[in-house]
Write an enzyme that holds these catalytic residues in place. Structure first.
Site, mmCIF file in Angstrom:
data_model
loop_
_atom_site.group_PDB
_atom_site.id
_atom_site.type_symbol
_atom_site.label_atom_id
_atom_site.label_comp_id
_atom_site.label_asym_id
_atom_site.label_seq_id
_atom_site.Cartn_x
_atom_site.Cartn_y
_atom_site.Cartn_z
ATOM 1 N N CYS A 1 36.996 62.885 73.906
ATOM 2 C CA CYS A 1 35.693 62.409 74.356
ATOM 3 C C CYS A 1 35.158 61.187 73.625
ATOM 4 C CB CYS A 1 34.643 63.526 74.219
ATOM 5 S SG CYS A 1 35.167 65.138 74.817
ATOM 6 N N CYS B 1 34.993 57.124 74.568
ATOM 7 C CA CYS B 1 34.013 56.561 75.501
ATOM 8 C C CYS B 1 32.579 56.826 75.067
ATOM 9 C CB CYS B 1 34.227 57.129 76.893
ATOM 10 S SG CYS B 1 35.543 56.316 77.780
ATOM 11 N N HIS B 2 32.349 57.928 74.377
ATOM 12 C CA HIS B 2 30.970 58.294 74.028
ATOM 13 C C HIS B 2 30.616 57.971 72.584
ATOM 14 C CE1 HIS B 2 30.488 60.318 77.890
ATOM 15 N NE2 HIS B 2 31.679 60.867 77.692
ATOM 16 N N MET C 1 35.383 60.140 84.863
ATOM 17 C CA MET C 1 35.488 61.233 83.894
ATOM 18 C C MET C 1 36.635 62.157 84.301
ATOM 19 S SD MET C 1 33.921 63.302 81.470
ATOM 20 C CE MET C 1 34.084 65.049 81.079
ATOM 21 N N HIS D 1 35.292 45.980 75.910
ATOM 22 C CA HIS D 1 36.399 46.954 75.945
ATOM 23 C C HIS D 1 37.743 46.231 75.894
ATOM 24 C CE1 HIS D 1 37.754 51.026 76.302
ATOM 25 N NE2 HIS D 1 38.537 50.717 77.332
ATOM 26 N N HIS E 1 37.812 47.823 84.090
ATOM 27 C CA HIS E 1 38.814 48.227 83.102
ATOM 28 C C HIS E 1 40.107 47.508 83.456
ATOM 29 C CE1 HIS E 1 41.591 50.553 80.659
ATOM 30 N NE2 HIS E 1 40.560 51.058 80.013
#
Length: 565
Positions: free
Chosen positions: A59, A62-63, A108, A353, A395
């Site tokens: 997780c 991304c968070h 997700m 990114h 992306h």
């Protein structure tokens, strides 16, 4: 939909081991925002440590380790001031479990439905996310030197290749959950070597000469692999972060070729810093922390992580993208031998990114995926050239460069959050740095991780890895670069069940495309490398074996060294 957006995008190729022991934290009293007391959450020290590791693995990329959000939104017990997303305590255990289990069309992953996380692990994560996040420990040069090992000194390495293979067409394959990298002969398709590299390797980068592979994993470990040895083997290693995503090398030749293979750079997620290393031994030379203020609100981010790094072919520069602050650092390594590192800081956009060069290798294009934009940097002039709106959460991987008879040279990106491929014109003229066309993928939602082509190909290959539709996960899309029409949808064969297609890589000649069938770590039959003929679009070979565990990224030596994509 707000709930679906909250858990957001957890990329599935995420963080590694963080050997910090932190005890259980008990929550303060809370309510659901409507005066109803929230459920009591408590974890034992053992449960807390296990949940912390699960979060890092699946997780945090991304968070964020501190859960303040980046590509995905925050996952804090109480919503930060000004946030449009509720706190996890307000959501509650049942809602969080539903999102982790089923994923979302926005990218997700469906961790539960895939069987990657068990019901018990999902419940543990859902409770952990309602507790305060643990702090980030520091790391210094002394810590790094303690892990630094040179297994084969430079003077003991061969002066020419010790085998007769075409090592420039070797393909390095990440075996994510095995903690290994496989080297495959791109000519014969034979397995040449398997190297223990560390947990969940993210990428491989070739040295400027192509002789060496550098791997970096989610445990922050860098390994140096000598492809001239028979068989190829690791000659040096170092742990330069607790978690990392990026590594690159010095590719500028210089007037005497004295920068070729001389330096490497490691970009840390955790701690947030980059480290300059000796390119042939991995000796740590200098640490520079990337914490700072963001380009929009001026908020301070201690956890300002290094996302992608690329090496200029024209100047002694690395382009270092600092995710949370939205800053792009142009790092001049020409003075490292004298103890000097000069940095030009450019204000770009959040949250930076991944990205790659245009066909001239003068301009670098990088996704600011939280703002649905791509930032264009003129590395020669050291300035932001343009900021282009593309689609929901771009992306690109490295992106894809090709020439189209109508629009000229184009650079392409896919999106995690929608089903489009944005084509940005790069030639000088009225359309430069504009999206001149969008290609649509069939079905609902995004989930594209990688997009790829080759100068000798007339095809653009696209994956859909993070879409939560099991059929779309298994599909590869091929577009004609001249007509811009979708010419074929390719499916992972039914004989390879429970796998998703991820990461596309051409061979040196540009006539084959290698695709990973990424399956379960406990079942080799669900994993494979699929090799397609780029001209006929037919599947020509399938590589499988007990050694092939969760293959993800694949990196051809020649293409990687020369930034061909």
């Amino acid at each position: 939909m707000k709930g679906y957006r909250l858990i957001g995008l957890a990329l599935g190729l995420l963080l590694g081991t963080w050997g910090l022991v932190i005890g259980c934290r008990q929550p303060e009293s809370a309510s659901d925002g409507q005066g109803v007391p929230a459920e009591e959450i408590s974890l034992t020290e053992e449960e807390f440590a296990r949940a912390k590791q699960l979060f890092f693995n699946y997780c945090a990329g991304c968070h964020g380790t501190t859960r303040r959000g980046a590509t995905g939104p925050h996952l804090l017990p109480e919503a930060p001031e000004g946030s449009t997303y509720p706190g996890t305590r307000q959501l509650g255990t049942a809602a969080i479990k539903a999102f982790i289990t089923n994923g979302t069309p926005g990218g997700m992953p469906d961790w539960g439905r895939q069987g990657i996380l068990s019901e018990e692990e999902i419940d543990l994560l859902a409770r952990f996310l309602q507790l305060p996040p643990p702090p980030i420990p520091p790391m210094n040069l002394e810590d790094m030197r303690a892990s630094w090992k040179v297994h084969v000194p430079v003077e003991q390495r061969p002066t020419r290749p010790q085998h007769n293979r075409n090592w420039r067409n070797f393909v390095g394959v990440v075996l994510r959950d095995a903690g290994k990298v496989a080297i495959i002969d791109g000519d014969t398709k034979e397995l040449v070597s398997i190297i223990n590299t560390g947990f969940a390797v993210h990428i491989l980068r070739s040295s400027a000469s192509g002789r060496y592979f550098y791997s970096v994993g989610r445990d922050g470990k860098v390994t140096l692999i000598d492809l001239w040895m028979d068989p190829p083997q690791m000659v040096a290693e170092i742990k330069s972060a607790y978690d990392a995503r990026s590594v690159d090398v010095s590719k500028y030749k210089g007037p005497k070729g004295d920068f070729i293979d001389r330096y490497a750079i490691l970009g840390g997620y955790n701690p947030p810093h980059f480290v300059i290393l000796d390119g042939l031994t991995l000796e740590p030379l200098k640490i520079i922390r990337t914490s700072g203020y963001d380009v929009n609100e001026g908020a301070f981010y201690d956890e300002a992580r290094v996302a992608s790094i690329v090496a200029s072919h024209h100047d002694p520069l690395w382009v270092v993208n600092v995710k949370e602050t939205g800053q792009i650092w142009l790092v001049d390594y020409s003075g490292v031998a004298q103890g000097k590192v000069s940095i030009d800081v450019l204000k770009a956009e959040q949250f930076l990114h991944d990205g790659g060069w245009d066909h001239t290798k003068r301009y670098f294009l990088v996704a600011a995926n939280n703002k649905n934009k791509v930032v264009v940097v003129d590395v020669q002039e050291k300035e932001v050239e343009a900021i282009v709106e593309t689609g929901r959460r771009p992306h690109p991987g490295r992106g894809a460069n090709f020439y189209n008879p109508t629009y000229g040279h184009l650079w392409a990106t896919g999106h995690l959050g929608d089903n489009t491929i944005a084509l940005i014109a790069t030639d000088p003229g009225p359309n430069q740095w504009k999206v001149v066309k969008k290609l649509e993928l069939p079905g609902v939602g995004g989930g594209t991780l990688f997009i790829k082509t080759h100068p000798k190909s007339r095809h653009l290959w696209v994956d859909r890895t993070l879409n939560n539709d099991p059929e779309l996960q298994r599909t590869i899309y091929v577009f004609d670069t001249e007509t811009l029409e979708l010419v074929k949808e390719l499916k992972i064969p039914e004989s390879i069940p429970n796998a998703r297609a991820v990461h596309l890589e051409f061979n040196q000649n540009g006539d084959e495309v290698w695709v990973s069938a990424w399956g379960r770590k406990d079942d080799p039959s669900t994993n494979a490398i699929l090799i397609y003929d780029d001209r006929t679009l037919e599947l020509k070979q399938v590589i499988q074996g007990d050694w092939l565990i969760t293959p993800t990224g694949k990196f051809n030596v020649y293409n990687t060294a020369n930034d061909i994509y």
